[in-house]
Design a protein around this motif. Structure first.
Motif, PDB file in Angstrom:
ATOM      1  N   GLN A  82       0.818  -1.212   0.000  1.00 20.30           N
ATOM      2  CA  GLN A  82       0.000   0.000   0.000  1.00 20.30           C
ATOM      3  C   GLN A  82       0.860   1.274   0.000  1.00 20.30           C
ATOM      4  O   GLN A  82       0.319   2.380  -0.150  1.00 20.30           O
ATOM      5  N   TRP A  83       2.155   1.114   0.167  1.00 21.47           N
ATOM      6  CA  TRP A  83       3.040   2.289   0.167  1.00 21.47           C
ATOM      7  C   TRP A  83       3.030   2.990  -1.187  1.00 21.47           C
ATOM      8  O   TRP A  83       3.436   4.152  -1.290  1.00 21.47           O
ATOM      9  N   VAL A  84       2.560   2.289  -2.224  1.00 19.66           N
ATOM     10  CA  VAL A  84       2.496   2.909  -3.551  1.00 19.66           C
ATOM     11  C   VAL A  84       1.636   4.176  -3.513  1.00 19.66           C
ATOM     12  O   VAL A  84       1.853   5.112  -4.285  1.00 19.66           O
ATOM     13  N   LYS A  85       0.661   4.226  -2.594  1.00 19.61           N
ATOM     14  CA  LYS A  85      -0.190   5.419  -2.460  1.00 19.61           C
ATOM     15  C   LYS A  85       0.639   6.644  -2.067  1.00 19.61           C
ATOM     16  O   LYS A  85       0.291   7.772  -2.412  1.00 19.61           O
ATOM     17  N   ASN A  86       1.726   6.397  -1.347  1.00 14.17           N
ATOM     18  CA  ASN A  86       2.541   7.511  -0.862  1.00 14.17           C
ATOM     19  C   ASN A  86       3.412   8.124  -1.950  1.00 14.17           C
ATOM     20  O   ASN A  86       4.097   9.130  -1.709  1.00 14.17           O
ATOM     21  N   LEU A  87       3.395   7.534  -3.142  1.00 11.33           N
ATOM     22  CA  LEU A  87       4.099   8.140  -4.274  1.00 11.33           C
ATOM     23  C   LEU A  87       3.472   9.490  -4.641  1.00 11.33           C
ATOM     24  O   LEU A  87       4.076  10.269  -5.385  1.00 11.33           O
ATOM     25  N   PHE A  88       2.284   9.763  -4.099  1.00 11.91           N
ATOM     26  CA  PHE A  88       1.652  11.057  -4.353  1.00 11.91           C
ATOM     27  C   PHE A  88       2.482  12.208  -3.778  1.00 11.91           C
ATOM     28  O   PHE A  88       2.280  13.360  -4.186  1.00 11.91           O
ATOM     29  N   VAL A  89       3.405  11.939  -2.869  1.00 10.91           N
ATOM     30  CA  VAL A  89       4.255  13.018  -2.347  1.00 10.91           C
ATOM     31  C   VAL A  89       5.198  13.535  -3.433  1.00 10.91           C
ATOM     32  O   VAL A  89       5.732  14.644  -3.320  1.00 10.91           O
ATOM     33  N   PHE A  90       5.393  12.735  -4.493  1.00 14.18           N
ATOM     34  CA  PHE A  90       6.260  13.159  -5.592  1.00 14.18           C
ATOM     35  C   PHE A  90       5.519  13.987  -6.637  1.00 14.18           C
ATOM     36  O   PHE A  90       6.137  14.485  -7.574  1.00 14.18           O
ATOM     37  N   VAL A  91       4.199  14.102  -6.497  1.00 14.18           N
ATOM     38  CA  VAL A  91       3.398  14.832  -7.489  1.00 14.18           C
ATOM     39  C   VAL A  91       3.875  16.272  -7.690  1.00 14.18           C
ATOM     40  O   VAL A  91       4.064  16.713  -8.836  1.00 14.18           O
ATOM     41  N   PRO A  92       4.091  17.052  -6.608  1.00 22.73           N
ATOM     42  CA  PRO A  92       4.568  18.434  -6.817  1.00 22.73           C
ATOM     43  C   PRO A  92       5.894  18.488  -7.568  1.00 22.73           C
ATOM     44  O   PRO A  92       6.076  19.328  -8.458  1.00 22.73           O
ATOM     45  N   LEU A  93       6.806  17.588  -7.220  1.00 26.96           N
ATOM     46  CA  LEU A  93       8.118  17.554  -7.864  1.00 26.96           C
ATOM     47  C   LEU A  93       7.978  17.199  -9.343  1.00 26.96           C
ATOM     48  O   LEU A  93       8.637  17.794 -10.212  1.00 26.96           O
ATOM     49  N   PHE A  94       7.105  16.252  -9.627  1.00 32.81           N
ATOM     50  CA  PHE A  94       6.906  15.801 -11.013  1.00 32.81           C
ATOM     51  C   PHE A  94       6.326  16.915 -11.871  1.00 32.81           C
ATOM     52  O   PHE A  94       6.851  17.235 -12.950  1.00 32.81           O
ATOM     53  N   PHE A  95       5.230  17.511 -11.407  1.00 34.44           N
ATOM     54  CA  PHE A  95       4.563  18.526 -12.217  1.00 34.44           C
ATOM     55  C   PHE A  95       5.339  19.842 -12.275  1.00 34.44           C
ATOM     56  O   PHE A  95       5.076  20.682 -13.138  1.00 34.44           O
ATOM     57  N   ALA A  96       6.280  20.015 -11.357  1.00 32.39           N
ATOM     58  CA  ALA A  96       7.142  21.204 -11.423  1.00 32.39           C
ATOM     59  C   ALA A  96       8.312  20.976 -12.377  1.00 32.39           C
ATOM     60  O   ALA A  96       9.055  21.908 -12.686  1.00 32.39           O
ATOM     61  N   GLY A  97       8.488  19.734 -12.835  1.00 29.48           N
ATOM     62  CA  GLY A  97       9.577  19.422 -13.752  1.00 29.48           C
ATOM     63  C   GLY A  97      10.946  19.530 -13.104  1.00 29.48           C
ATOM     64  O   GLY A  97      11.921  19.929 -13.751  1.00 29.48           O
ATOM     65  N   LYS A  98      11.028  19.165 -11.799  1.00 25.57           N
ATOM     66  CA  LYS A  98      12.282  19.351 -11.071  1.00 25.57           C
ATOM     67  C   LYS A  98      12.854  18.037 -10.527  1.00 25.57           C
ATOM     68  O   LYS A  98      13.514  18.013  -9.505  1.00 25.57           O
ATOM     69  N   PHE A  99      12.569  16.936 -11.217  1.00 26.64           N
ATOM     70  CA  PHE A  99      13.090  15.646 -10.774  1.00 26.64           C
ATOM     71  C   PHE A  99      14.616  15.581 -10.854  1.00 26.64           C
ATOM     72  O   PHE A  99      15.248  14.752 -10.203  1.00 26.64           O
ATOM     73  N   THR A 100      15.210  16.459 -11.657  1.00 30.62           N
ATOM     74  CA  THR A 100      16.673  16.458 -11.782  1.00 30.62           C
ATOM     75  C   THR A 100      17.339  17.263 -10.667  1.00 30.62           C
ATOM     76  O   THR A 100      18.564  17.274 -10.575  1.00 30.62           O
ATOM     77  N   HIS A 101      16.539  17.932  -9.824  1.00 32.05           N
ATOM     78  CA  HIS A 101      17.085  18.689  -8.695  1.00 32.05           C
ATOM     79  C   HIS A 101      17.313  17.717  -7.537  1.00 32.05           C
ATOM     80  O   HIS A 101      16.362  17.325  -6.855  1.00 32.05           O
ATOM     81  N   THR A 102      18.549  17.352  -7.317  1.00 27.88           N
ATOM     82  CA  THR A 102      18.877  16.312  -6.345  1.00 27.88           C
ATOM     83  C   THR A 102      18.375  16.624  -4.939  1.00 27.88           C
ATOM     84  O   THR A 102      17.845  15.738  -4.254  1.00 27.88           O
TER      85      THR A 102
END
Length: 295
Positions: free
Chosen positions: A12-32
């Motif tokens: 069920q931890w897959v639900k917590n991937l929603f914490v990455f939503v802001p990072l994804f939609f901001a296009g900042k996944f390359t910001h370590t």
């Protein structure tokens, strides 16, 4: 080890991937640094969720033993004792507190807003576990609010502003998942009897209508999100066309639920349905292209 993983409900931890939503939609996944903060949010939320799952299973031992599937849970089946479950719960709470405080020291900045969101999530789910999960409508709204808190936590710890349409989309998408799960329970209850008190406030017809409304709202919210000025400016205007994948995925889910009467939880349908998986993969690729290859 398998029983302990089931107790923590790691799947069920897959639900917590929603914490990455802001990072994804901001296009900042390359910001370590921002990615690392999002990973911290994922870990903290996952541990907090596992604490809630243990409390829920501990509180529902007798009811779970009467359920055709839930009776296999570690506490209901006796694979893990009550005492050991409480020890694990205490360790998880301690680890989470230490990890959160350590993260604040490591990043050299205050994350009290993030910690406050975790506390709100935890208190809300305590109320859900011991009382509110038996109250129809309120139960699914709490589940949906939990997903919104995940997104807010990801935005808080990274300092990324979240679009209002993105928040609303998260809420109605979570409603789709919650209502779909209740509908499956109603179908199963016709054979094995009701195993959840809140089901007294639902029937299949109501669930079908509520599911259709929620899916419609989710599609509208996503459409408005892609058309919002900040998204059009941040990405290419072609991001609008990713709506095609979203509509197909929702229609496929409705087909599985309403036509084929699939009664398992929506997350299990997503895990097993190749059409939905391929559509989500294509949507992800299309969105990544808009983010990282804008020109």
């Amino acid at each position: 080890m398998k029983q302990y993983l089931k107790l923590l409900r790691v799947e069920q931890w897959v639900k917590n991937l929603f914490v990455f939503v802001p990072l994804f939609f901001a296009g900042k996944f390359t910001h370590t640094d921002l990615l690392l903060k999002s990973i911290v949010a994922f870990v903290v939320f996952s541990l907090a969720a596992s604490v809630v799952y243990i409390l829920n299973d501990y509180n529902d031992i007798e009811a779970d033993r009467k359920h055709p599937e839930k009776r296999r849970r570690p506490l209901a089946s006796g694979a893990i004792s009550k005492k050991r479950a409480l020890i694990i719960l205490g360790v998880l709470v301690l680890v989470n507190v230490v990890f959160t405080l350590g993260s604040q020291m490591y990043f050299h900045e205050s994350i009290w807003k993030f910690a406050a969101i975790i506390m709100i999530y935890f208190v809300m789910n305590l109320a859900y576990t011991f009382k509110l999960k038996h109250v129809p409508i309120i139960d699914i709204f709490i589940i949906a609010t939990g997903f919104v808190l995940r997104v807010q936590a990801g935005g808080s710890i990274t300092g990324i502003d979240i679009s209002q349409w993105a928040v609303l989309l998260t809420f109605v998408l979570a409603l789709v998942l919650a209502i779909g799960k209740r509908r499956g329970e109603l179908i199963n209850a016709q054979v094995s009897g009701k195993t959840r008190k809140a089901l007294d406030g639902y029937n299949v017809q109501f669930a079908d209508i509520a599911l259709s409304i929620s899916v419609t709202l989710a599609i509208i919210c996503y459409l408005m999100f892609t058309l919002s000025p900040e998204v059009q400016e941040r990405f290419h205007s072609r991001v609008f066309y990713t709506v095609i994948f979203v509509v197909f995925a929702f229609l496929r889910y409705l087909q599985q639920t309403l036509v084929y009467n699939r009664t398992e939880s929506p997350t299990k349908i997503v895990y097993r349905d190749r059409y939905i998986q391929i559509t989500l993969f294509l949507w992800l690729i299309a969105f990544l292209i808009q983010i990282y290859f804008k020109e």
